[in-house]
Design an enzyme around this catalytic site. Sequence first.
Site, PDB file in Angstrom:
ATOM      1  N   SER A 134       0.821  -1.211   0.000  1.00 17.70           N
ATOM      2  CA  SER A 134       0.000   0.000   0.000  1.00 17.70           C
ATOM      3  C   SER A 134       0.852   1.256   0.000  1.00 17.70           C
ATOM      4  CB  SER A 134      -0.922   0.049   1.213  1.00 17.70           C
ATOM      5  OG  SER A 134      -1.662   1.266   1.176  1.00 17.70           O
ATOM      6  N   LYS A 188      -4.500  -6.741   3.489  1.00 15.06           N
ATOM      7  CA  LYS A 188      -4.498  -5.593   2.560  1.00 15.06           C
ATOM      8  C   LYS A 188      -5.926  -5.248   2.142  1.00 15.06           C
ATOM      9  CE  LYS A 188      -3.359  -2.308  -0.182  1.00 15.06           C
ATOM     10  NZ  LYS A 188      -3.487  -2.351  -1.601  1.00 15.06           N
ATOM     11  N   HIS A 191      -7.471  -3.375   4.948  1.00  8.06           N
ATOM     12  CA  HIS A 191      -6.858  -2.037   4.918  1.00  8.06           C
ATOM     13  C   HIS A 191      -7.627  -1.160   3.921  1.00  8.06           C
ATOM     14  CE1 HIS A 191      -4.364   0.812   2.670  1.00  8.06           C
ATOM     15  NE2 HIS A 191      -3.693   1.040   3.784  1.00  8.06           N
ATOM     16  N   ASN A 192      -7.898  -1.697   2.742  1.00  7.07           N
ATOM     17  CA  ASN A 192      -8.604  -0.912   1.724  1.00  7.07           C
ATOM     18  C   ASN A 192     -10.040  -0.616   2.145  1.00  7.07           C
ATOM     19  OD1 ASN A 192      -6.228  -1.332   0.342  1.00  7.07           O
ATOM     20  ND2 ASN A 192      -7.216  -1.781  -1.598  1.00  7.07           N
ATOM     21  N   GLU A 195      -9.884   2.132   4.424  1.00  6.41           N
ATOM     22  CA  GLU A 195      -9.595   3.328   3.610  1.00  6.41           C
ATOM     23  C   GLU A 195     -10.899   3.893   3.015  1.00  6.41           C
ATOM     24  OE1 GLU A 195      -6.342   2.606   0.739  1.00  6.41           O
ATOM     25  OE2 GLU A 195      -7.640   3.464  -0.786  1.00  6.41           O
TER      26      GLU A 195
HETATM   27  P1  NBP Z   1      -1.887  -2.637 -13.399  1.00  3.60           P
HETATM   28  O1  NBP Z   1      -2.809  -3.260 -12.436  1.00  3.60           O
HETATM   29  O2  NBP Z   1      -2.378  -1.535 -14.252  1.00  3.60           O
HETATM   30  O3  NBP Z   1      -1.322  -3.795 -14.347  1.00  3.60           O
HETATM   31  C1  NBP Z   1      -0.443  -3.512 -15.416  1.00  3.60           C
HETATM   32  C2  NBP Z   1       0.654  -4.556 -15.463  1.00  3.60           C
HETATM   33  O4  NBP Z   1       0.080  -5.871 -15.632  1.00  3.60           O
HETATM   34  C3  NBP Z   1       1.573  -4.344 -16.656  1.00  3.60           C
HETATM   35  O5  NBP Z   1       2.886  -4.673 -16.260  1.00  3.60           O
HETATM   36  C4  NBP Z   1       1.017  -5.332 -17.666  1.00  3.60           C
HETATM   37  O6  NBP Z   1       1.931  -5.756 -18.617  1.00  3.60           O
HETATM   38  C5  NBP Z   1       0.711  -6.487 -16.754  1.00  3.60           C
HETATM   39  N1  NBP Z   1      -0.134  -7.501 -17.371  1.00  3.60           N
HETATM   40  C6  NBP Z   1      -1.436  -7.464 -17.719  1.00  3.60           C
HETATM   41 BR1  NBP Z   1      -2.534  -6.015 -17.546  1.00  3.60          BR
HETATM   42  N2  NBP Z   1      -1.889  -8.596 -18.255  1.00  3.60           N
HETATM   43  C7  NBP Z   1      -0.811  -9.413 -18.263  1.00  3.60           C
HETATM   44  C8  NBP Z   1      -0.626 -10.737 -18.673  1.00  3.60           C
HETATM   45  N3  NBP Z   1      -1.629 -11.439 -19.172  1.00  3.60           N
HETATM   46  N4  NBP Z   1       0.610 -11.269 -18.563  1.00  3.60           N
HETATM   47  C9  NBP Z   1       1.621 -10.563 -18.040  1.00  3.60           C
HETATM   48  N5  NBP Z   1       1.504  -9.275 -17.603  1.00  3.60           N
HETATM   49  C10 NBP Z   1       0.299  -8.718 -17.716  1.00  3.60           C
HETATM   50  O7  NBP Z   1      -0.553  -2.157 -12.654  1.00  3.60           O
HETATM   51  P2  NBP Z   1      -0.357  -1.328 -11.310  1.00  3.60           P
HETATM   52  O8  NBP Z   1      -1.324  -0.214 -11.203  1.00  3.60           O
HETATM   53  O9  NBP Z   1       1.096  -1.068 -11.230  1.00  3.60           O
HETATM   54  O10 NBP Z   1      -0.755  -2.384 -10.176  1.00  3.60           O
HETATM   55  C11 NBP Z   1      -0.124  -3.643 -10.018  1.00  3.60           C
HETATM   56  C12 NBP Z   1      -0.801  -4.377  -8.879  1.00  3.60           C
HETATM   57  O11 NBP Z   1      -0.639  -3.615  -7.663  1.00  3.60           O
HETATM   58  C13 NBP Z   1      -2.302  -4.555  -9.047  1.00  3.60           C
HETATM   59  O12 NBP Z   1      -2.708  -5.753  -8.462  1.00  3.60           O
HETATM   60  C14 NBP Z   1      -2.879  -3.403  -8.277  1.00  3.60           C
HETATM   61  O13 NBP Z   1      -4.205  -3.667  -7.834  1.00  3.60           O
HETATM   62  C15 NBP Z   1      -1.908  -3.312  -7.128  1.00  3.60           C
HETATM   63  N6  NBP Z   1      -1.838  -2.003  -6.477  1.00  3.60           N
HETATM   64  C16 NBP Z   1      -1.884  -0.862  -7.217  1.00  3.60           C
HETATM   65  C17 NBP Z   1      -1.799   0.364  -6.567  1.00  3.60           C
HETATM   66  C18 NBP Z   1      -1.806   1.639  -7.350  1.00  3.60           C
HETATM   67  O14 NBP Z   1      -1.806   2.709  -6.722  1.00  3.60           O
HETATM   68  N7  NBP Z   1      -1.788   1.595  -8.670  1.00  3.60           N
HETATM   69  C19 NBP Z   1      -1.662   0.411  -5.182  1.00  3.60           C
HETATM   70  C20 NBP Z   1      -1.583  -0.774  -4.464  1.00  3.60           C
HETATM   71  C21 NBP Z   1      -1.679  -1.975  -5.130  1.00  3.60           C
HETATM   72  P3  NBP Z   1       1.990  -5.023 -20.052  1.00  3.60           P
HETATM   73  O15 NBP Z   1       2.817  -3.799 -19.835  1.00  3.60           O
HETATM   74  O16 NBP Z   1       2.642  -6.023 -20.924  1.00  3.60           O
HETATM   75  O17 NBP Z   1       0.577  -4.716 -20.461  1.00  3.60           O
END
Ligand code: NBP
Length: 495
Positions: A134, A188, A191-192, A195
């Site tokens: 988080s 987690k 936590h959400n 939130e």
């Molecule tokens: P996203 O949730 O937007 O996912 C994008 C990533 O997933 C890219 O690296 C993409 O690769 C990859 N991906 C996908 Br979509 N489909 C795929 C597949 N079939 N095979 C391999 N890779 C694949 O990214 P994020 O916002 O960085 O979040 C990552 C995780 O962390 C999520 O579970 C999210 O819920 C969690 N999270 C996010 C936040 C936040 O603030 N964003 C906070 C806390 C937790 P590509 O580039 O090849 O499309």
Amino acid sequence: MESAALSRIGLAGLAVMGQNLALNIAEKGFPISVYNRTTSKVDETVARAADEGGLPLFGHHSPREFVLSLSRPRSIIILVKAGAPVDQTIATLSRFLEPGDAIIDGGNEWYENTERRISEASPQGLLYLGMGVSGGEEGARRGPSLMPGGSRQAFDNVADILSKVAAQVDDGPCVTYVGPGGAGNFVKMVHNGIEYGDMQLISEAYDVLKTVGGLSNQDLANIFDEWNRGELESFLIEITADIFKVKDEHGEGELVDKILDKTGMKGTGKWTVQQAAELSVAAPTIAASLDCRYLSGLKEEREAAAGVLEQAGISNEALRASVGAVDKKRLIDDVRQALYASKICSYAQGMNLLRAKSQEKGWNLNLGELARIWKGGCIIRARFLDRIKKAYERNGSLPNLIVDPEFAREMAQRQGAWRRVVGLAIGAGISTPGMCASLSYFDTYRRSRLPANLVQAQRDLFGAHTYERIDRPGSFHTEWTKLARQSEAGVGAHN
Ligand code: NBP
């Protein structure tokens, strides 16, 4: 950067979270290899590492080279979209992994998916962690709160890295081994959910101050800044103060007033409420915040409803006027106290949900330690989490935060203000579902006698469900309707 030796850790999935966490790990001095399905993101991350002073980060376009670039036992953090992409990434990488290697999924994953993957990984001798992360983009880069659960060995293999990468607070890094199975993801998720509750309560405080108190955005910014120096000090209060200060670049006034009032969501709040229902744990503040997001989504319907009900004679102005003039200074102080008291009830619900799940699954969650790792890095980070930590340290089997002697005293001090705010909001027609849910939770929990006796009588009347008595043991059934008729006819049971 060219890789000279094997990297200590790997990270696959280089979107917002992955890129920033990888740079954070490299910055802490741990050589890291990175990989992403779309290879341009690998190059982008490598370029960022170079820009930031040549951090020890090594990019790989091939999954095989990526895995083989890691020292054994290997540890790979996956940060891709939750669900099928995680399974696909595991399938891509596990072909090259060997017994003793570990996969660490850092996404917002449903805890049962982690439990399934733990059993799928084990025949190959692979270790598995489901790790809640988080703090969003900034947290990932500067120090998140980390909630790893699953294989203890997988955690021990990277404990030194996680401890340095996590946010640091006065009593240590914001990471702990949460528990086995899907415990990390579950924590987690809650936590959400908390939130969601915090954000809803803050939005209600804003609504009451603005609509009933007539405060401007500038006033609100000042008040939230002031609150952030006291008992409400937290990330969400701090960012709220900042939001009120931002001018609209496309017109007059502040941007906040131009934002469409429809809240988005990604599902963890809904899971929290579903789990609360499954476990028979009351979580009304979190549920109210979820309901409010659903209702906010009905923008067009709400606009139409406003018209119909105004025609029927319900006017916002008349409702507002009905509560008369308010003393602004007192209102601001009351709202602060109502927000704090409502927050305690919301956290009490979240903590009790964690305890119920821990008991069901045998996770042995340490609630005080969880409050501690939320003190920094994460979205709900707040000064008062230290008080929650201490409450559980004083009494590990505390049934509810509300009955911790310190919190009980705080509730007693604030209940007058809390009731005034809720009463005022109800009178003025301003919905405060989170504050009302918290106050009802408090009043229901603290009353030793509830009207549940009447509900039991109704159940027994129409369904012969039986009831217990307060004055003698056993379970009883009464022919209510027959006795009521006799009573009407003056033939009472005692005649
Ligand atoms: P996203 O949730 O937007 O996912 C994008 C990533 O997933 C890219 O690296 C993409 O690769 C990859 N991906 C996908 Br979509 N489909 C795929 C597949 N079939 N095979 C391999 N890779 C694949 O990214 P994020 O916002 O960085 O979040 C990552 C995780 O962390 C999520 O579970 C999210 O819920 C969690 N999270 C996010 C936040 C936040 O603030 N964003 C906070 C806390 C937790 P590509 O580039 O090849 O499309």
